[in-house]
Each structure stands twice: as C-alpha cells, then as structure tokens.
Design a protein around this motif. Sequence first.
Motif, PDB file in Angstrom:
ATOM      1  N   ASP A  37       0.838  -1.178   0.000  1.00  0.00           N
ATOM      2  CA  ASP A  37       0.000   0.000   0.000  1.00  0.00           C
ATOM      3  C   ASP A  37       0.883   1.241   0.000  1.00  0.00           C
ATOM      4  O   ASP A  37       1.803   1.371   0.813  1.00  0.00           O
ATOM      5  N   ASN A  38       0.604   2.166  -0.922  1.00  0.00           N
ATOM      6  CA  ASN A  38       1.442   3.361  -1.043  1.00  0.00           C
ATOM      7  C   ASN A  38       1.500   4.163   0.245  1.00  0.00           C
ATOM      8  O   ASN A  38       2.550   4.713   0.604  1.00  0.00           O
ATOM      9  N   SER A  39       0.379   4.246   0.946  1.00  0.00           N
ATOM     10  CA  SER A  39       0.349   5.063   2.158  1.00  0.00           C
ATOM     11  C   SER A  39       1.266   4.499   3.234  1.00  0.00           C
ATOM     12  O   SER A  39       1.863   5.253   4.017  1.00  0.00           O
ATOM     13  N   GLU A  40       1.416   3.180   3.263  1.00  0.00           N
ATOM     14  CA  GLU A  40       2.329   2.570   4.237  1.00  0.00           C
ATOM     15  C   GLU A  40       3.762   2.999   3.967  1.00  0.00           C
ATOM     16  O   GLU A  40       4.508   3.359   4.888  1.00  0.00           O
ATOM     17  N   LEU A  41       4.150   2.998   2.688  1.00  0.00           N
ATOM     18  CA  LEU A  41       5.517   3.364   2.344  1.00  0.00           C
ATOM     19  C   LEU A  41       5.734   4.868   2.475  1.00  0.00           C
ATOM     20  O   LEU A  41       6.839   5.307   2.808  1.00  0.00           O
ATOM     21  N   ASP A  42       4.710   5.663   2.228  1.00  0.00           N
ATOM     22  CA  ASP A  42       4.806   7.101   2.499  1.00  0.00           C
ATOM     23  C   ASP A  42       5.098   7.345   3.971  1.00  0.00           C
ATOM     24  O   ASP A  42       5.926   8.193   4.332  1.00  0.00           O
ATOM     25  N   SER A  43       4.412   6.594   4.832  1.00  0.00           N
ATOM     26  CA  SER A  43       4.593   6.753   6.279  1.00  0.00           C
ATOM     27  C   SER A  43       5.998   6.361   6.712  1.00  0.00           C
ATOM     28  O   SER A  43       6.598   7.005   7.576  1.00  0.00           O
ATOM     29  N   ILE A  44       6.533   5.289   6.102  1.00  0.00           N
ATOM     30  CA  ILE A  44       7.896   4.862   6.424  1.00  0.00           C
ATOM     31  C   ILE A  44       8.900   5.942   6.046  1.00  0.00           C
ATOM     32  O   ILE A  44       9.820   6.259   6.807  1.00  0.00           O
ATOM     33  N   LEU A  45       8.711   6.549   4.864  1.00  0.00           N
ATOM     34  CA  LEU A  45       9.601   7.630   4.426  1.00  0.00           C
ATOM     35  C   LEU A  45       9.535   8.806   5.388  1.00  0.00           C
ATOM     36  O   LEU A  45      10.571   9.325   5.831  1.00  0.00           O
ATOM     37  N   ASP A  46       8.329   9.240   5.723  1.00  0.00           N
ATOM     38  CA  ASP A  46       8.176  10.383   6.621  1.00  0.00           C
ATOM     39  C   ASP A  46       8.770  10.104   7.993  1.00  0.00           C
ATOM     40  O   ASP A  46       9.414  10.974   8.600  1.00  0.00           O
ATOM     41  N   ALA A  47       8.583   8.887   8.494  1.00  0.00           N
ATOM     42  CA  ALA A  47       9.114   8.528   9.806  1.00  0.00           C
ATOM     43  C   ALA A  47      10.635   8.534   9.804  1.00  0.00           C
ATOM     44  O   ALA A  47      11.275   8.988  10.772  1.00  0.00           O
ATOM     45  N   ASN A  48      11.232   8.057   8.719  1.00  0.00           N
ATOM     46  CA  ASN A  48      12.691   8.059   8.640  1.00  0.00           C
ATOM     47  C   ASN A  48      13.236   9.472   8.539  1.00  0.00           C
ATOM     48  O   ASN A  48      14.280   9.782   9.130  1.00  0.00           O
ATOM     49  N   ALA A  49      12.565  10.339   7.797  1.00  0.00           N
ATOM     50  CA  ALA A  49      13.001  11.734   7.718  1.00  0.00           C
ATOM     51  C   ALA A  49      12.935  12.389   9.098  1.00  0.00           C
ATOM     52  O   ALA A  49      13.877  13.076   9.520  1.00  0.00           O
TER      53      ALA A  49
END
Length: 304
Positions: free
Chosen positions: A196-208
């Motif tokens: 799911d795209n939103s899951e990977l968006d969240s991972i990116l934001d969390a890492n930033a």
Amino acid sequence: MTTAPEFHLTEAERALLPTPEEVAGYLEHGWYLSRRLFSDEELDTLQSATEHYYTGHRDRTLPVRPPRLASWEAADGPVQRHNDYVHYESDAIGAILRKPLLGAVAALLAEAEEIRVFQATLIYKPPVPGEPSNQVPWHFDKHYWQTSSSDRMLTAFLPFHDCSEENGTITMVDGSHRWKELSSGEDSTRHFAERDNSELDSILDANAEYNGTEVRKVPMAIPRGHVSFHHCRTYHGSGPNLASYPRRAVSLHLQDGGNAYQAATRPDGGPVVYNHDVLVRRTPDGRPDYADPDFCPTVWRGAR
C-alpha cells in the motif's frame, strides 16, 4: 582512470565522465544525472530489441523460474510492465547495457575498480494516468538486496526518450542515502509493488523525522541519451504517466566488484532469498556467486 585491456574508452567518451566535483555531489546527494552516454542509434536499437522481446523473442531463457520474478506477459494487460533478466534473455539488449562508458561512470560514482550487472529490469509505463501500477511508491533498492554485502551498489535509470514529470520520471529524495534507518522489516519478500502506497509514504516520513530532516523530492528531468544514477540507499519513486505515449526505460542495477552474497534473515526468522540465489553458480564454499558472468557480467574494470 586506467583500464584493463578488455575495456576501453575513447577520448570523447572520457570527456563524458563525471568530474571529481560531480562525484562529490553524488556522494552528498545520492543521485547523479550524466552527460549524454547513448546515441539516438543505440536507443533506437534498444527500443527495437525490447519490442521484439515483448513479442516473445528470447535468445535464451532462465534455467529455472525464480520465486519472485517480474515477468510481464500480454495476458497481464495494460499495467506497468516489469521484466527482469532482460540482459540475459536478449543478446541485443544485453550488448547495449554492457557499454563500458556506462560502467566507467558507475565505477567513479561508486569509487570502485570493477562494476558488474546485478539485475536489469525492462520497464514500460503505459499512458494510462489512472493505472495504479504506474505509481511507484517510495522505497530504496538496498531493502531488497539484503543478501548483498556491499553498500556501494547503485542503479542506472536509462529512459529511451526524454523523461520528465509529465511521463512519470523517477524522483529522488535528496540525501536520503545518508539517513540512519528505522527498522521496518523490509526485504525482498515484501516488494514495494505489492504494498500500500500510504504505508511506504509513512515509512519515508518517519525516517526523515528520525533523522531530523525534511523530505526533499527531486524529479529527474532526463534528456534522451542521458542516464540518471542513484545510490542503493536513496529513496525514490515515480508518478503517473500523463503523456500520450508510454514511458520506456531500463532500470540497470549495478554492483561493485567487492559485492558478494551474505546470509540475511527476515523478521520471522526465515531466510531472505534473492532471485539470483536459484540461478547463479556457487562459490567454492557453496554460496550463490554474484560474480557469475552469465547473469552478472562485468561492465567495467580498471584502476581509478
């Protein structure tokens, strides 16, 4: 840069190599846009060979089918097409992708004496703006290469035509290859295309946020014949194709000469497996050999 006897660059090709300042920029930002490395004739030949490939032509086929092979067929319909191992299955495609100039650029960026193919994936993004598969969510390649020992691997993204935001070009997250990463359980068994795209968006934001920085997205405007390179830990993705024609490209994953198989374990305790592991020859100690010349040919060797 001095070369091994089997590799050679003309003086004109040497002028196309990245400068020391550009290499430093790649090491800082995690991406690099090359000068023109391929001629119109080479790209016309490449596109013709891929059309032949799509109609079913193979000079050879894989001896076994790996467990997670990307292998689009006409029956799959007008989705984004991904086909792995095109450098192995098509002599015409493989010959162009093994161009020494491409390998020499990669060697300078990776600060390596040798560059080998790791994987070559043919990509066709249809001109269907609403097609969900055209949206490639944020990810970085090393997540899926945990059985590789090197952190200097990189990818050359080679479009067959001008590539822009309109037709869904690749977009980098600037400097993300230098981030410390939160544990996310990513590996080759949980591919981004099936998430799911939103899951990977969240991972990116969390890492930033974890790294105290913001997500700075850099769409790569790539003129025909130029190549975009990115580090194996650089977050990247792409948007829909809004143009009236398909976006065609090869994503050529490259490994430095020091890369080798290493055992890796999934969060559930099972082994991480890359597709090569059922295809390549074995090293003397029984590990998959990521230097197997049939599947991982050398594209550059020389002293820096």
